[in-house]
Design an enzyme around this catalytic site. Structure first.
Site, PDB file in Angstrom:
ATOM      1  N   PRO B  64       0.829  -1.206   0.000  1.00 43.63           N
ATOM      2  CA  PRO B  64       0.000   0.000   0.000  1.00 43.63           C
ATOM      3  C   PRO B  64       0.868   1.263   0.000  1.00 43.63           C
ATOM      4  CG  PRO B  64      -0.002  -1.039   2.158  1.00 43.63           C
ATOM      5  CD  PRO B  64       0.705  -1.971   1.235  1.00 43.63           C
ATOM      6  N   HIS B  65       0.410   2.270  -0.738  1.00 44.65           N
ATOM      7  CA  HIS B  65       1.122   3.552  -0.773  1.00 44.65           C
ATOM      8  C   HIS B  65       0.169   4.605  -1.327  1.00 44.65           C
ATOM      9  CE1 HIS B  65       1.732   1.648  -4.704  1.00 44.65           C
ATOM     10  NE2 HIS B  65       1.703   2.864  -5.204  1.00 44.65           N
ATOM     11  N   ALA B  66       0.568   5.861  -1.242  1.00 45.92           N
ATOM     12  CA  ALA B  66      -0.233   6.952  -1.790  1.00 45.92           C
ATOM     13  C   ALA B  66       0.733   8.030  -2.268  1.00 45.92           C
ATOM     14  CB  ALA B  66      -1.200   7.510  -0.744  1.00 45.92           C
TER      15      ALA B  66
END
Lengths: 461, 142
Positions: B64-66
């Site tokens: 997960p990342h943004a």
């Protein structure tokens, strides 16, 4: 040679056509509000000069730079062009068309040279200052170099026209007047040489042909009518509006871009102008004062009372000659471009009818140099996908293919193939509608990578 | 490379109740180290809701990342190992969650390249999924 002239013309047209709207806005304001316009208004007319001096050249420079090096290219093109604008005291369209792409090209070379050498975290700083410093230097150089060139051009044009006037070869003056107009040097000739001669003549015989040499709207009318019939794309569809602004509004500048995008058309306006002058001369046509703007109405109003028929005939002949020569030039020069455009149009129509999500049907052709992996943030999944593909490309023995990772919302325009997750396909197509789109479900082990490598082998090996 | 950033940011849990909790749990070390703000965790979760679980890069592994501007202070990667897999949307089973905080587009690329190699190596991933202790994981990442 023909190829070269054409691609040169296409490049010019690429800078001018997206800005035709600005030309029209300026043309309308000028035709309406200048002192001799249709609704004179001193306050509003103040816009006329700044718009043609700054707005239009800067738009052209930005557009020309953007074609070469995206937004950064556009910005530096506009900066460098300021030097040309201030260095010359006439609207510098040609200067903008040279400085815009040139400055962008220089910046592009610089960016290439420092690519990858920028310490992490300093990208913004270096990007902004490199653009600023190079832009400032180029603007200074442009200003110092361009002023003498413009002065020299002006003098050469004036001398050329003067030569023919002195030797009684008036029609041949068109050979200088028409190119000078397109280069926006017309005022120097008109007000520097022709008007004084005309005024002198009016005092002696009550009328003068000199007021007509430059102000005859016939040659430009012929060009625009030819575009109405044989033009393509936006040039064709904008031509009828330009006819009205040019012929009735008297704003000749509106047709200059149409010549710049196909410089061979200069032959047409030269011949048209010369034919018009020949008729004026033959029938002893003269105006009693300068016609400004060069609208057909202004010409009629200033016409000496025995000259009406000759005047209209001369304008009509000039338009006809210019039209007849321009028509085949446009058709002949436009064959391959029209094909290109037709194909592009067909493709886009296809896409529209299917809905943009079907865009992957599009396949990039030719040598591929830039592939982008896109994900929402442009940081994680796409970066890993890019790593995987890079390895596969190297393993297949190919080089010279740049694989980048980017946020899906800002895929660079020069990317030829975009790889992204299925869910993001629509946003990717929106962000860069021209690239081939490859939709995958797994950034690390997509079967599509093998297909892509096979495709690349075909185009790049 | 990757080991340096993940070291001291590894957590092992038997199970979590939802994929949202998995992301929160995985990102906790980054939050504690000041790499990210709370807002970044919400952004990662929102990203999965909006764009689907494409961050499940291979079966069993999620990254997960943004975007950096959603609250990244400095680059870092943390790791959560679950003994019992959790379901991400579209019934994707996940046992390892590595939360990625990238401060800019480039500084973390070396670590990701290494991670790619690991993910493509079925044997090492098998070990990863079966690992029980931090030292085991560090051994695999080395």
């Amino acid at each position: 040679m023909k190829e070269k002239v054409q691609s040169f013309g296409r490049a010019l047209s690429g800078m001018v056509m997206p800005n035709i709207g600005a030309f029209i806005a300026w043309g309308l304001i000028t035709a309406l509000f200048i002192a001799t316009g249709w609704a004179p208004n001193e306050k509003l007319a103040e816009m006329v000069s700044p718009m043609s001096t700054y707005l239009l050249p800067l738009l052209i420079a930005y557009t020309g730079g953007k074609v070469v090096h995206d937004h950064r290219g556009g910005v530096i093109g506009a900066i460098a062009t300021m030097g040309v604008i201030v260095g010359a005291d006439i609207p510098m369209f040609i200067g903008a068309m040279i400085m815009g792409p040139l400055a962008a090209w220089i910046l592009k070379k610089f960016d290439k040279a420092v690519e990858g050498k920028t310490p992490a975290g300093f990208e913004m700083l270096i990007n902004n200052f490199s653009l600023g410093i190079i832009g400032a230097v180029l603007a200074c150089l442009a200003m110092l170099l361009i002023a003498p060139v413009v002065t020299a051009l002006n003098a050469a044009m004036a001398a050329g026209v003067g030569f023919f006037v002195d030797h009684g070869l008036l029609p041949l003056a068109s050979v200088f007047i028409e190119p000078a107009k397109v280069l926006f040097l017309n005022n120097a000739i008109n007000h520097g040489i022709l008007s004084p001669l005309g005024i002198q003549q009016v005092e002696e015989v009550g009328k003068s042909i000199f007021f007509l040499l430059e102000a005859n709207p016939g040659p430009g009318l012929g060009i625009l009518l030819a575009y109405c019939i044989a033009g393509k794309g936006s040039a064709k569809s904008s031509a009828p509006g330009a006819v009205i602004i040019h012929f009735f509004g008297g704003i000749h500048e509106i047709y200059f871009p149409y010549i710049l995008m196909n410089p061979l058309l200069l032959l047409a306006v030269m011949a048209g102008g010369a034919s018009g002058i020949f008729i004026f001369n033959l029938m002893g046509v003269g105006l009693t004062a300068p016609a400004s703007p060069g609208s057909i109405f202004a010409l009629i109003m200033m016409c000496e009372k025995h000259s009406y028929i000759g005047l209209l005939l001369g304008v009509a002949i000039a338009a006809a000659v210019s039209f007849v020569i321009a028509l085949p030039l446009l058709k002949f020069a436009g064959k391959d471009t029209s094909l290109e455009e037709a194909t592009a149009q067909k493709d886009s129509m296809k896409k529209e009818s299917k809905g943009i999500a079907d865009a992957p049907a599009q396949t990039a052709t030719g040598k591929i140099s830039k592939i982008a992996f896109a994900c929402d943030a442009g940081m994680g999944s796409s970066a890993m996908g890019a790593t995987v593909l890079k390895k596969k490309i190297v393993a297949a023995g190919m080089d010279g293919i740049e694989v980048i990772h980017t946020p899906v919302s800002s895929i660079p325009a020069d990317v030829e193939i975009v790889v992204t997750h299925q869910e993001l396909g629509e946003r990717a197509a929106h962000s860069n509608p021209n690239a081939q789109l490859i939709l995958i479900t797994n950034f690390l082990a997509a079967p599509e990578y093998e297909e892509l490598v096979e495709q690349l082998k075909k185009t790049n090996l | 490379m990757i080991i340096e950033t993940v070291k001291n940011r590894i957590r092992i849990k038997d199970k979590v109740s939802s994929w949202e909790e998995a992301i929160r749990e995985a990102a906790q070390p980054l939050l504690e180290d000041g790499c990210i703000h709370e807002s970044y965790i919400d952004a990662m979760i929102e990203n999965v809701i909006q764009n689907g679980p494409y961050m499940v890069l291979i079966p069993g592994f999620a990254l997960p990342h943004a975007r950096p501007e959603m609250g990244v202070e400095k680059t870092g990667i943390s790791c959560l190992k679950l003994n019992e897999s959790v379901l991400f949307p579209e019934n994707m089973e996940v046992k390892v969650v590595m939360a990625l905080a990238a401060g800019d587009a480039n500084t973390h690329i070396d670590a990701l390249t290494e991670l790619t190699d690991l993910l493509m190596d079925d044997d090492r991933m098998e070990e990863f999924f079966n690992s029980q202790t931090e030292s085991e994981i560090l051994g695999i990442l080395k």
